[in-house]
Design a protein around this motif. Structure first.
Motif, short mmCIF file in Angstrom:
data_model
loop_
_atom_site.label_atom_id
_atom_site.label_comp_id
_atom_site.label_asym_id
_atom_site.label_seq_id
_atom_site.Cartn_x
_atom_site.Cartn_y
_atom_site.Cartn_z
N ALA A 140 -4.61 6.41 -0.99
CA ALA A 140 -3.66 5.31 -0.99
C ALA A 140 -3.92 4.40 -2.18
O ALA A 140 -5.05 4.30 -2.67
N GLU A 141 -2.85 3.75 -2.63
CA GLU A 141 -2.93 2.84 -3.78
C GLU A 141 -2.31 1.51 -3.36
O GLU A 141 -1.26 1.49 -2.72
N THR A 142 -2.94 0.40 -3.68
CA THR A 142 -2.40 -0.91 -3.33
C THR A 142 -1.92 -1.62 -4.58
O THR A 142 -2.66 -1.76 -5.56
N THR A 191 0.87 -1.18 0.00
CA THR A 191 0.00 0.00 0.00
C THR A 191 0.90 1.22 0.00
O THR A 191 1.78 1.35 0.86
#
Length: 249
Positions: free
Chosen positions: A163-165, A156
């Motif tokens: 947020a980007e996973t 993450t």
């Protein structure tokens, strides 16, 4: 699984740095040095992954002068199993460090490289990305959470506004952000144990890497001092100052 964690020796974050009188750089004579805070987070994360059983060996790496051994001993006190110092008195720029790390990755064959997103001395934020490009490995930068299982790293990362996973197939590169973890306090028993751990020493020539600087610093100067604030009698006076003196409206 083997993890490589590069750590950098920098001026301690509590120290107020001074620019040299000739403007060629920052004065580090008789100044307290310590591990780069982002790299400390990286070694802590690698140690936590080992405690979870996802990692079997942690190798700390540092490039620079002989005193970098102290930084490596700290890394081993946190949790690294052994360390490698690439000793050189040359000024190391991000590309040179990335090339040295690539040579060590080719030698050690780790499945994961975890490093700080940037160093607090030059603030370049380049080494992790350059290393990923040189190796042709997937990368996840600014990590705030890391999970490793079954040959996949789920990361993450912090992006603008959220947020980007990401899911990365190993081997991969991860750079750490401040919110990833809180590094543990290094205890005296662990410091004593670190003195007995293996620390190998190489030169750039041993790895076949040219570390000659490609960028020349022309001048280093301190930021301009802020002028003192003033009080105004009313809103009209404030608007007048902003319009006619500050010229921001």
């Amino acid at each position: 699984m083997k993890v490589l964690v590069p750590v950098k020796r920098v001026v301690d974050y509590n120290v107020k740095v001074r620019v040299k009188s000739d403007g060629t750089g920052v004065d580090i004579a008789n100044v307290k040095m310590s591990m780069n805070p982002f790299d400390e987070i990286a070694i802590e994360e690698a140690t936590r992954l080992k405690e979870k059983g996802a990692v079997t060996e942690i190798i700390a790496v540092s490039c620079g002068v002989l005193q970098c051994q102290e930084t490596l001993r700290t890394a081993m006190a946190i949790g690294a199993d052994r360390a490698i110092l690439v000793e050189t008195s040359e000024e190391l720029q991000p590309l040179a460090v990335a090339k040295l790390l690539k040579a060590l990755v080719d030698k050690e064959k780790p499945q994961l490289v975890i490093l700080g997103k940037q160093a607090i001395d030059d603030d370049c934020n380049q080494t992790g990305q350059m290393l990923a490009a040189l190796l042709g490995w997937p990368q996840a930068t600014f990590a705030s959470k890391v999970e490793v299982a079954d040959g996949v790293a789920k990361v993450t990362r912090e992006v603008d506004g959220g947020a980007e996973t990401l899911s990365l197939s190993l081997p991969a590169i991860i750079t750490t952000d401040l919110r990833l973890n809180e590094p543990r306090y290094v205890t005296l028993p662990n410091i004593m144990k670190a003195k007995k751990k293996q620390l190998d020493n190489f030169k750039p020539e041993d790895l076949g890497v040219d570390v000659k600087p490609r960028i020349k610093t022309l001048k280093v100067s301190e930021p301009a001092k802020r002028s003192a604030g003033i009080k105004v009698a009313d809103v009209a006076a404030l608007v007048d100052k902003l319009k006619n003196e500050a010229k921001v409206i």
